[in-house]
Design an enzyme around this catalytic site. Structure first.
Site, PDB file in Angstrom:
ATOM      1  N   LYS A  38       0.846  -1.203   0.000  1.00 49.29           N
ATOM      2  CA  LYS A  38       0.000   0.000   0.000  1.00 49.29           C
ATOM      3  C   LYS A  38       0.883   1.255   0.000  1.00 49.29           C
ATOM      4  O   LYS A  38       2.095   1.170   0.251  1.00 49.29           O
ATOM      5  CB  LYS A  38      -0.906  -0.013   1.230  1.00 49.29           C
ATOM      6  CG  LYS A  38      -0.148   0.080   2.543  1.00 49.29           C
ATOM      7  CD  LYS A  38      -1.044  -0.166   3.749  1.00 49.29           C
ATOM      8  CE  LYS A  38      -0.237  -0.122   5.038  1.00 49.29           C
ATOM      9  NZ  LYS A  38      -1.020  -0.582   6.198  1.00 49.29           N
ATOM     10  N   TYR A 261      16.543  29.950   7.093  1.00 49.42           N
ATOM     11  CA  TYR A 261      15.346  30.696   7.512  1.00 49.42           C
ATOM     12  C   TYR A 261      15.251  30.816   9.026  1.00 49.42           C
ATOM     13  O   TYR A 261      15.506  29.842   9.745  1.00 49.42           O
ATOM     14  CB  TYR A 261      14.083  29.979   7.023  1.00 49.42           C
ATOM     15  CG  TYR A 261      13.812  30.132   5.557  1.00 49.42           C
ATOM     16  CD1 TYR A 261      13.548  31.388   5.000  1.00 49.42           C
ATOM     17  CD2 TYR A 261      13.815  29.022   4.723  1.00 49.42           C
ATOM     18  CE1 TYR A 261      13.284  31.518   3.647  1.00 49.42           C
ATOM     19  CE2 TYR A 261      13.549  29.141   3.364  1.00 49.42           C
ATOM     20  CZ  TYR A 261      13.290  30.393   2.838  1.00 49.42           C
ATOM     21  OH  TYR A 261      13.029  30.530   1.505  1.00 49.42           O
TER      22      TYR A 261
END
Ligand SMILES: *Cc1c(COP(=O)(O)O)cnc(C)c1O
Length: 366
Positions: A38, A261
């Site tokens: 999956k 940042y």
């Protein structure tokens, strides 16, 4: 035109995948080992994974029908189990056409199943009938005190094809008493109905051999990652994915300078930095804290500063030799994905499944 400029990739070692499958299959040799693929095979590319395994496995499992159809459209003919069962009544017709087994977990699905059977009188029941029982995960499955009523709605032929399934909530915890309590609840039903059963996920296979049963459902360990921590001595699993990217800039900052940042990291010495072409848009976790290890030329460099969308920066001051274009491994055979997960406050499963579409999955041979 197919052209690759950026070399960031998830290298997929399909030989390792097959070896992991064979190893796990050998330690649960009386059970049939279902390969759970999956979520695009936990981010490894379900089509490539299915083609590599199809000669070894008799069943794949995915979450829902859409994932199974992707495999059929790519020519995968192996039987596929649909772990969350049908989302729509029409899923039954699709399942019949494509040889999918729907794992039924709720009354509304039984109602759909009965009306589908009525509408298709010619139905030949060649498939096993998978029912999910809730033994304590409390997420999906029929309650134990309701299962008799569910099974009584099935025909004799359907009852003869029954596979009862359940799912562990704490299989990775060796000193938990819950797994064996869950198992005994399921086994009581299995004895009553003389049917097959499936209980174990990867951690169940490794920790709870009593739970192997008729079918195991092998997910994480198939991809070479242990759900029970470091098994390097006990289980010879080989990581299938190596997430890698290249160094696109090298520069030096002065003591006191900040990086990235928010200026959250400040150099406490003159520092040589390498900028690597991978970021959170690729699935590298934005949460990765300073110190998260990155493997470059046989050595380890720590992440410094905040992870950006397309790039990260690492401190290479102490590394012997690093050049523009060199390859960095973010996780794989040298950097354990578990360590990256710890530095990022998440788990290996999430890191694998979040590698984004932007990152090509490239099959490598070893
Ligand atoms: C995903 C899944 C598995 C596989 O679990 P792993 O821990 O990855 O081995 C097994 N069973 C069910 C029902 C699942 O949803």
């Amino acid at each position: 035109m197919s052209y690759i400029s950026r070399l960031t990739q998830a290298a997929i070692d399909l030989d390792a995948l097959v070896k992991n499958y064979q190893y796990i299959d050998s330690i649960s040799d009386t059970s049939n080992t279902i390969a759970v693929i999956k979520a695009d095979a936990y981010g490894h590319d379900s089509i490539k994974v299915a083609h590599a395994l199809q000669d070894y496995v008799s069943h794949f499992a995915v979450g829902f029908i859409d994932e199974a159809l992707t495999l059929r459209n790519a020519g995968v003919t192996t039987k596929i189990i649909i772990l969350e069962g049908p989302f729509k009544e029409a899923d039954f017709a699709i399942a019949q056409e494509h040889n999918f087994s729907l794992m039924l977990h709720s009354d509304y699905q039984i109602d759909w199943f009965k009306s589908f059977n009525l509408a298709t009188t010619a139905t030949q029941l060649t498939n096993e009938l998978w029912l999910k029982v809730d033994t304590g995960m409390n997420r999906l499955g029929f309650q134990i005190n309701h299962i008799d009523q569910v099974i009584s709605q099935l025909s004799i032929e359907q009852q003869a094809q029954l596979v009862l399934c359940s799912h562990f909530s704490t299989a990775e915890q060796l000193n938990s008493s819950k797994p064996l309590a869950q198992l005994s609840k399921l086994k009581a039903l299995v004895a009553k109905y003389h049917c097959k059963f499936s209980m174990a996920n990867s951690a169940g296979i490794l920790n709870w051999p009593q739970s192997h049963g008729d079918y195991t459902r092998l997910g994480l360990a198939l991809y070479g990652i242990s759900p029970i921590g470091d098994t390097s001595t006990s289980a010879p699993l080989i990581p299938v994915m190596t997430l890698q990217a290249n160094i696109i800039a090298i520069h030096t900052v002065k003591i006191g300078d900040t990086v990235g940042y928010g200026d959250i990291w400040q150099a406490n010495r003159d520092t040589k930095l390498a900028t690597i072409a991978i970021g959170y848009a690729d699935g590298y976790p934005r949460n990765a804290k300073a110190g998260t290890p990155v493997f470059i030329n046989g050595e380890v460099a720590p992440v410094v500063g905040r992870v950006s969308m397309d790039m990260i920066t690492v401190d290479i001051t102490d590394l012997a030799s690093v050049n523009i274009g060199d390859t960095a491994e973010l996780w794989g055979k040298n950097i354990s994905i578990d360590v990256v997960a710890q530095y990022s406050d998440t788990i290996n499963y999430e890191l694998l499944t979040r590698v984004s579409k932007r990152v090509p999955k490239i099959v490598i041979t070893t």
